[in-house]
Design an enzyme around this catalytic site. Structure first.
Site, PDB file in Angstrom:
ATOM      1  N   ASP A 153      34.978   1.413  23.004  1.00  0.00           N
ATOM      2  CA  ASP A 153      35.677   2.523  23.650  1.00  0.00           C
ATOM      3  C   ASP A 153      35.856   2.147  25.119  1.00  0.00           C
ATOM      4  O   ASP A 153      35.077   1.360  25.656  1.00  0.00           O
ATOM      5  CB  ASP A 153      34.822   3.792  23.509  1.00  0.00           C
ATOM      6  CG  ASP A 153      35.427   4.964  24.235  1.00  0.00           C
ATOM      7  OD1 ASP A 153      36.620   5.222  24.036  1.00  0.00           O
ATOM      8  OD2 ASP A 153      34.708   5.609  25.014  1.00  0.00           O
ATOM      9  N   ASP A 203      33.412   9.881  19.925  1.00  0.00           N
ATOM     10  CA  ASP A 203      33.162   8.588  19.285  1.00  0.00           C
ATOM     11  C   ASP A 203      32.248   8.705  18.070  1.00  0.00           C
ATOM     12  O   ASP A 203      32.037   7.723  17.357  1.00  0.00           O
ATOM     13  CB  ASP A 203      32.501   7.617  20.285  1.00  0.00           C
ATOM     14  CG  ASP A 203      33.427   7.267  21.439  1.00  0.00           C
ATOM     15  OD1 ASP A 203      34.635   7.160  21.204  1.00  0.00           O
ATOM     16  OD2 ASP A 203      32.923   7.119  22.569  1.00  0.00           O
ATOM     17  N   CYS A 246       0.839  -1.207   0.000  1.00  0.00           N
ATOM     18  CA  CYS A 246       0.000   0.000   0.000  1.00  0.00           C
ATOM     19  C   CYS A 246       0.870   1.252   0.000  1.00  0.00           C
ATOM     20  O   CYS A 246       0.617   2.207  -0.747  1.00  0.00           O
ATOM     21  CB  CYS A 246      -0.912   0.018   1.225  1.00  0.00           C
ATOM     22  SG  CYS A 246      -1.997  -1.404   1.370  1.00  0.00           S
ATOM     23  N   ASP A 281      30.408   6.171  23.716  1.00  0.00           N
ATOM     24  CA  ASP A 281      29.451   6.999  24.454  1.00  0.00           C
ATOM     25  C   ASP A 281      29.710   8.489  24.356  1.00  0.00           C
ATOM     26  O   ASP A 281      28.865   9.286  24.734  1.00  0.00           O
ATOM     27  CB  ASP A 281      29.455   6.605  25.940  1.00  0.00           C
ATOM     28  CG  ASP A 281      30.636   7.210  26.680  1.00  0.00           C
ATOM     29  OD1 ASP A 281      31.746   7.194  26.124  1.00  0.00           O
ATOM     30  OD2 ASP A 281      30.433   7.699  27.808  1.00  0.00           O
TER      31      ASP A 281
END
Length: 781
Positions: free
Chosen positions: A446, A651, A21, A647
């Site tokens: 990390d 990063d 659809c 975090d």
């Protein structure tokens, strides 16, 4: 992509239930020269239209979608006031209620037709039977089925044939042909027309209801927020709607109330139930200076919170956005199915016509098949006339074909898995990431904030002769209580954790690059390095200095303590491992993953963390841009197999470079934006959950696609050779869609109960190597 200074249109399309659809709606809109691009989301039944120029209007968008055969329940420009999430839920409820009403309008007359048909065909002819069933079928075919016919007609005019075309042609012509029986004896097809429409409406209702269950997680999430907020304005406390909150507003949250929006506690302390965000059921303590999240529950204390994020910037809004992105995304394996379903309905229409003509012109060619099945399949009757056999076979091909099952394969699985993930603090951004997780064999971590807590903590207290550990720590902490250095804060926090009394020092003095000095009570206390001891002529303690060297070799920062000129002891501070890190790394190894730690810290500290956790390789003293180089190096050797967990802002580039990037903890906004997966908690074990959930989801998608393909590949030829009655065909078509949805819903039961070894078997790989030797290191004291 959004054009400059042009806001996009947001459209609600309640009947857009599958990728098939959505593809028709998108294709129709993209034909408009004023449209730049179109995004569809079947989970939310939303279409976003990005205009190319200012000539695109609301009326043009609405008219185009309606011509494609789909109704529009709302349309507005981004930035304008839409109906809101609550109204969208009401619209879905209204759509379901309408489907329920049409179903009953169809089911009651159809049941009566079936009850009349059996005695009429098996025992005794009923006078006026044709007239009775023709009248009973009118509300079924023409009233309850009106929207189906209207949708089919619109889509044919638009050149985008949808599923409703097959049902409309499977019910309307048979009804009209059945009326010929008033003028000349022939088989009645009116019963078939009513039954096909009734079962189609039953399938539509069940599908809508089942999809509602699949997407209920996001709806629950949307309703978790507070509706009003109590704020201080002009010296008074007033209650305002949450949408009117502004950054900087001071909110008053009483016990038992939801926190209206993200903010910072400026007064009071309490325990806050953050299970919405983290999945953890244990409330966490929040006090002055702590951040709190909107929609979380204040348990017992009164809090005064300054609003820091409102509207679309809040944590809850970002979670909803990520889930919507996941539900609206496509898994690469689905793309082939979508390309085929785009041509599916025209193909079926052509095949149905060919089937009808073949039976009409060459009825004897397939007659042996019917004769062999006679008596086995109760609906097979070789004695029927040629026209009846041709019509039955042609209509059976129409109604048994099911592009919806193919179109539902991915969206339903993504809906269920994204909801499951959100409940556990795992936000998977895209279907592509779900497929890529199958191939991940290398995990780059990390160190700071991912494996470790990211903040220094007191790890050891060693006392010298004539001093106790409590005395050493109490004196050092009282002196450091006047300092704002992170290491000083760690010492003070360590003393308070041990329930030692920390006092205020007198004559506090910070000695650059050496330490601190001051009086605690009547004693003169020194806390610092060897240089400070030498300058102050502290009597040396060989055992203490040996212990200091040992702790420093483990990557810890050591501070020597002297009291009244005597060597009293030493304190060691380090960024400690998270409690979950060792278990997480062990689990990764059991899954066949090799772990690489990349850190900007020195070699000695990095190797100590690797030894404690069992990490395979270490890359130390790596700058942020160097992390990208490490990933590129691994990807050259192992293409498509490298994931990264980080975090911090530094990063972000590496997460983007990785085949899959995972942002752990609340993280920085830029980090979350760069990641494919966001792990709300700072628990590294959630990486394993994300991998298992992704693999389980991908299995469901491939199962759904397999069964949907098998159904169509087997059912269509069987219908074409005359072995399936159309009424049986429409039941099978409905069952195929429901099977796909039900299989996706099984994720709710299967995920979390499967053992880790039930995931995909890892490839044979060499045993973990010892940490790689690197020549970059420097001291840290």
């Amino acid at each position: 992509m959004k054009s400059e200074n042009l806001s996009e249109f947001v459209v609600g399309v309640p009947g857009m239930c599958s990728n098939h659809c959505a593809g028709l709606v998108k294709k129709s809109l993209e034909r408009l020269p004023q449209v730049q691009s179109v995004e569809t989301n079947t989970a939310r039944k939303r279409v976003v239209v990005y205009p190319k120029d200012k000539e695109l209007s609301v009326e043009m968008v609405r008219e185009t979608i309606e011509k494609a055969g789909y109704d529009v329940d709302e349309i507005y420009r981004e930035g304008e006031e839409g109906s809101g999430e609550e109204s969208q839920g009401d619209a879905e409820e209204a759509y379901l209620a309408k489907a329920w009403k049409n179903l009953w309008i169809a089911i009651i007359p159809t049941t009566l037709i079936m009850l009349l048909m059996m005695p009429h065909m098996l025992w005794v002819p009923i006078p006026g039977y044709l007239a009775i069933i023709a009248l009973l079928a009118i509300p079924v075919v023409f009233y309850a089925g009106w929207e189906t016919h209207r949708s089919a007609f619109r889509s044919l005019l638009n050149g985008t044939a949808n599923m409703d075309v097959l049902i409309s042609l499977g019910s309307l012509p048979p009804y009209l042909i059945g009326l010929v029986g008033f003028f000349t004896p022939m088989t009645s097809f009116i019963e078939m027309a009513a039954t096909i429409m009734a079962f189609h409406l039953l399938g539509r209702y069940l599908e809508t209801r089942a999809k509602g269950k699949a997407s209920q997680a996001i709806r629950k999430l949307l309703h978790m927020g507070a509706r009003t907020a109590r704020v201080e304005r002009d010296g008074e406390t007033v209650e305002v709607p949450v949408k009117e909150l502004q950054e900087g507003d001071l909110m008053i949250i009483r016990p038992g109330e939801k926190i209206p929006t993200d903010g910072e506690v400026v007064e009071g302390s309490s325990h806050v139930d953050e299970s919405l965000a983290t999945g953890e059921s244990v409330p966490v303590e929040r006090s002055t200076g702590d951040e709190v999240l909107g929609a979380t529950l204040n348990k017992e204390g009164r809090l005064k919170v300054r609003a820091t994020k409102v509207g679309k910037d809040t944590f809850l809004a970002q979670v909803v956005k990520l889930i919507e992105e996941a539900q609206g995304s496509k898994v690469p394996v689905q793309e082939l199915a979508d390309r085929i379903t785009a041509y599916f309905v025209p193909f079926v229409l052509g095949l149905s016509l060919l089937t009808f003509l073949f039976w009409l012109l060459f009825p004897q060619a397939l007659m042996p098949v019917l004769e062999a099945a006679d008596g086995v399949l109760p609906w097979v009757d070789p004695e029927r006339g040629t026209l009846s056999l041709a019509l039955l076979a042609g209509v059976a091909v129409l109604v048994i074909s099911c592009p919806c099952a193919l179109g539902l394969a991915t969206p339903t699985a993504l809906m269920v898995s994204s909801g499951l993930g959100a409940q556990q603090g795992i936000l998977i951004r895209s279907g592509e990431a779900i497929q890529k997780f199958r191939d991940i064999r290398w995990l780059v971590l990390d160190k700071t904030g991912t494996l470790t807590k990211g903040t220094p903590a007191l790890t050891e207290v060693v006392s010298g002769e004539d001093f106790s550990e409590e005395e050493v720590l109490r004196s050092a902490a009282s002196l450091e209580n006047a300092s704002e250095h992170p290491l000083a804060e760690a010492i003070v926090a360590g003393a308070r954790e041990r329930e030692l009394k920390v006092t205020e020092p007198e004559g506090f003095e910070a000695l650059t690059a050496r330490g601190v000095r001051g009086k605690v009570g009547e004693q003169t206390v020194l806390v610092g390095n060897r240089r400070l001891w030498e300058e102050e002529e502290v009597a040396s303690d060989g055992k203490l200095l040996e212990k200091a060297e040992e702790l420093e070799s483990e990557g810890k920062t050591v501070m020597l303590v002297a009291i009244d000129g005597k060597a009293a002891g030493l304190l060691a501070v380090a960024d400690t491992l998270k409690e979950s890190s060792r278990e997480a790394v062990r689990s990764f190894h059991q899954m066949g993953l090799r772990i690489v730690m990349v850190t900007g810290d020195n070699e000695r500290v990095a190797r100590q963390v690797a030894r404690e956790t069992g990490i395979d390789e270490v890359r130390a003293e790596v700058l942020p841009e160097g992390k990208v180089d490490v990933l590129k190096e691994l990807q050259e050797k192992h293409p498509g197999q490298v994931a990264m967990v980080g975090d911090g802002i530094n990063d972000a580039a590496a997460l983007k470079q990785a085949d899959i990037g995972l942002a752990i903890g609340a993280g920085a906004d830029v980090t979350i934006e760069a990641a494919d997966v966001t792990l709300v908690k700072g628990d590294l074990r959630d990486v394993e959950k994300a991998i298992l959930l992704s693999r389980a989801t991908f299995r469901k998608i491939t199962q759904n696609l397999f069964w949907a393909w098998i159904y169509n590949v087997v059912a269509i030829p069987v219908a074409a050779i005359g072995l399936l009655h159309p009424m049986v065909g429409v039941i099978a078509m409905t069952a195929s869609s429901l099977t796909v949805i039900s299989n996706s819903l099984l994720l709710n039961k299967s995920f979390g109960t499967k053992s880790k070894d039930e995931g995909e078997d890892p490839p044979a790989s060499e045993p973990p190597a010892s940490p790689a030797k690197k020549s970059c290191c420097h001291g840290s004291s």
